[in-house]
Design an enzyme around this catalytic site. Structure first.
Site, mmCIF file in Angstrom:
data_model
loop_
_atom_site.group_PDB
_atom_site.id
_atom_site.type_symbol
_atom_site.label_atom_id
_atom_site.label_comp_id
_atom_site.label_asym_id
_atom_site.label_seq_id
_atom_site.Cartn_x
_atom_site.Cartn_y
_atom_site.Cartn_z
ATOM 1 N N HIS A 24 -3.537 -5.419 1.392
ATOM 2 C CA HIS A 24 -3.344 -5.748 2.797
ATOM 3 C C HIS A 24 -3.827 -7.192 3.015
ATOM 4 C CE1 HIS A 24 -2.309 -1.729 4.154
ATOM 5 N NE2 HIS A 24 -3.332 -1.235 3.459
ATOM 6 N N CYS A 27 0.838 -1.202 0.000
ATOM 7 C CA CYS A 27 0.000 0.000 0.000
ATOM 8 C C CYS A 27 0.878 1.260 0.000
ATOM 9 C CB CYS A 27 -0.978 -0.040 1.165
ATOM 10 S SG CYS A 27 -2.391 1.082 0.962
#
Length: 495
Positions: free
Chosen positions: A431, A333
């Site tokens: 994630h 991310c």
């Protein structure tokens, strides 16, 4: 607003007293007893979040509690989520959607509106389940936060529910914590406290009994039980990074994670910490990055500021040296965004408007936009075509030639992330990457581990949730707990 007796709230004397753990335990205990129960946290402040089945964002702890209750996640389980992006401000998320960034003073004034959102969610859950199991936040005795409180006693008073207070004896001062917390509550708040739970006790319970007797006599409140300190136990942390290491007895891959000031979703690394073949090291401010096989840049709530911090620590130079010596790098991310050529924040989404030069390890550029991408996704890694699932929570829109060699092919037809031309650097928006057994096996093999042991992280988490439910039955007064939940006695149900 008066609510029926099927709402029970767990509050703590301090942060990390065991509120999340106890709510998880009670949810699974009730489910095993045939009761429909739903977890609820009115207000959460955390950078560890999850994407819900209805496409919103809630705290990770409530996602785990939903698993304990055997439910799909929903934004009503955590209607207010605050994600700090500075020492004095946070992104305010209402019913799973980012509203705006507010400083502490502005949010204090906004609390009345936030309370309405909390009560709406609670009302919907109350209509759908037998029991709403509520988790407080921090301590109810924070005097400076009492006005307009929606996280602890302010909520309990609004819905008229009983409260259990839990304290951690392992930290010391447990009787002072419990008595002091009770003393600082108003008379009406004291009256709704129906009992205490003592958490993380080690030793002979007989030696603790005189203290328990004194506590009950001093406060007039029952001790509902004493929970033991569980060894080799894991439950995803709401805030603090869990740096405990499980016993390693075989070949190990050394993985280093630099801890950024606004690190987000550090629970991404729990599966690695628990893996028998991984030595996971978190490196903090002022510490040098040690020799490693794999360095992972984590997610961040303030990517440009955290990238500047990374450079100030000299970690960018350590990354370059690591790659020169043949090491591998993963960015997740915000960590992936840092690996690119540039990060542009023209609309001041995460801080002052501006642009930052990235680390230049992937041919990608990122522009931060107002609307977050929130998705649960599945697909296959481009490494060994390993199955992977995870979730996206990001404000960045990433472009560039590097995306032509993606890290993941997603089932929805999109691709995700990038792998460098030399295959030493990998970036992804996913994630939960290491919660997928096949993906973890492939990534650890790519990083240099021979004969990787397959570890089922979901099975480990399920095992520990069951252990918690067993602990409720063995160590807590379940008859009193059932009564507090507005349920008939167990004999009436099973007989």
């Amino acid at each position: 607003m008066t609510q029926t007796a099927h709402t029970l709230m767990v509050q703590g004397t301090t942060s990390d007293a065991g509120k999340s753990t106890l709510v998880t335990a009670l949810c699974r205990w009730l489910v095993r007893d045939g009761v429909s129960v739903v977890p609820f946290k009115p207000q959460n402040m955390a950078l560890n979040s999850a994407v819900t089945a209805d496409g919103g964002e809630i705290g990770r702890a409530q996602a785990v509690q939903a698993q304990a209750a055997k439910l799909a996640t929903h934004t009503d389980m955590n209607p207010i989520l605050l994600k700090p992006n500075s020492d004095v401000g946070a992104q305010v998320i209402i019913h799973g959607r980012a509203l705006s960034n507010m400083d502490a003073v502005a949010y204090h004034d906004y609390k009345k509106v936030a309370m309405n959102a909390v009560l709406e969610s609670h009302q919907r859950l109350s209509a759908a389940y037998q029991v709403v199991m509520v988790e407080g936040a921090g301590s109810p005795a924070e005097i400076n936060l009492r006005a307009g409180d929606i996280a602890n006693m302010g909520f309990a008073e609004a819905v008229d529910c009983p409260v259990i207070i839990i304290a951690d004896i392992d930290k010391g001062g447990v009787f002072a914590h419990l008595v002091g917390t009770l003393e600082l509550l108003s008379p009406s708040e004291q009256a709704r406290v129906k009992g205490f739970v003592i958490n993380r006790f080690r030793g002979d319970i007989a030696l603790l009994q005189p203290g328990l007797d004194w506590l009950e006599a001093r406060t007039g409140k029952p001790v509902l039980g004493v929970l033991p300190y569980l060894m080799d136990f894991h439950l995803e942390a709401e805030d603090a990074i869990d740096q405990r290491q499980s016993v390693k007895t075989c070949e190990q891959l050394k993985v280093v994670v630099p801890v950024l000031p606004r690190i987000s979703n550090h629970t991404d690394f729990d599966p690695l910490r628990l893996h028998s073949q991984v030595e996971l090291v978190f490196v903090g401010p002022g510490q040098a990055i040690p020799p490693a096989d794999l360095i992972i840049l984590p997610g961040s709530k303030s990517v440009r500021a955290d990238l500047q911090f990374l450079r100030e620590q000299g970690w960018d130079q350590a990354l370059s040296k690591h790659l020169r010596y043949g090491g591998k790098v993963i960015g997740i991310c915000g960590g992936m965004q840092m690996l690119g050529q540039s990060i542009d924040d023209p609309d001041a989404i995460e801080g002052p408007a501006g642009s930052s030069q990235g680390l230049g390890l992937l041919e990608i550029d990122t522009v931060l936009r107002e609307h977050k991408q929130l998705r649960n996704v599945q697909g296959r890694l481009c490494l060994e075509s390993a199955a992977v699932s995870g979730y996206e929570i990001h404000a960045g829109v990433t472009t560039g030639a590097g995306l032509l060699q993606p890290a993941v092919n997603l089932d929805d037809g999109r691709t995700d992330g990038a792998i460098s031309a030399d295959s030493h650097v990998l970036g992804t928006y996913l994630h939960g990457l290491f919660e997928s057994t096949a993906a973890t096996t492939a990534l650890l093999g790519w990083a240099g581990l021979r004969e990787v042991e397959a570890v089922d992280y979901h099975a480990l988490r399920e095992r520990d949730i069951e252990r918690l439910a067993d602990m409720v039955v063995e160590h807590l007064d379940t008859a009193k707990l059932r009564a507090l939940c507005g349920l008939p006695a167990a004999s009436a149900v099973h007989g």
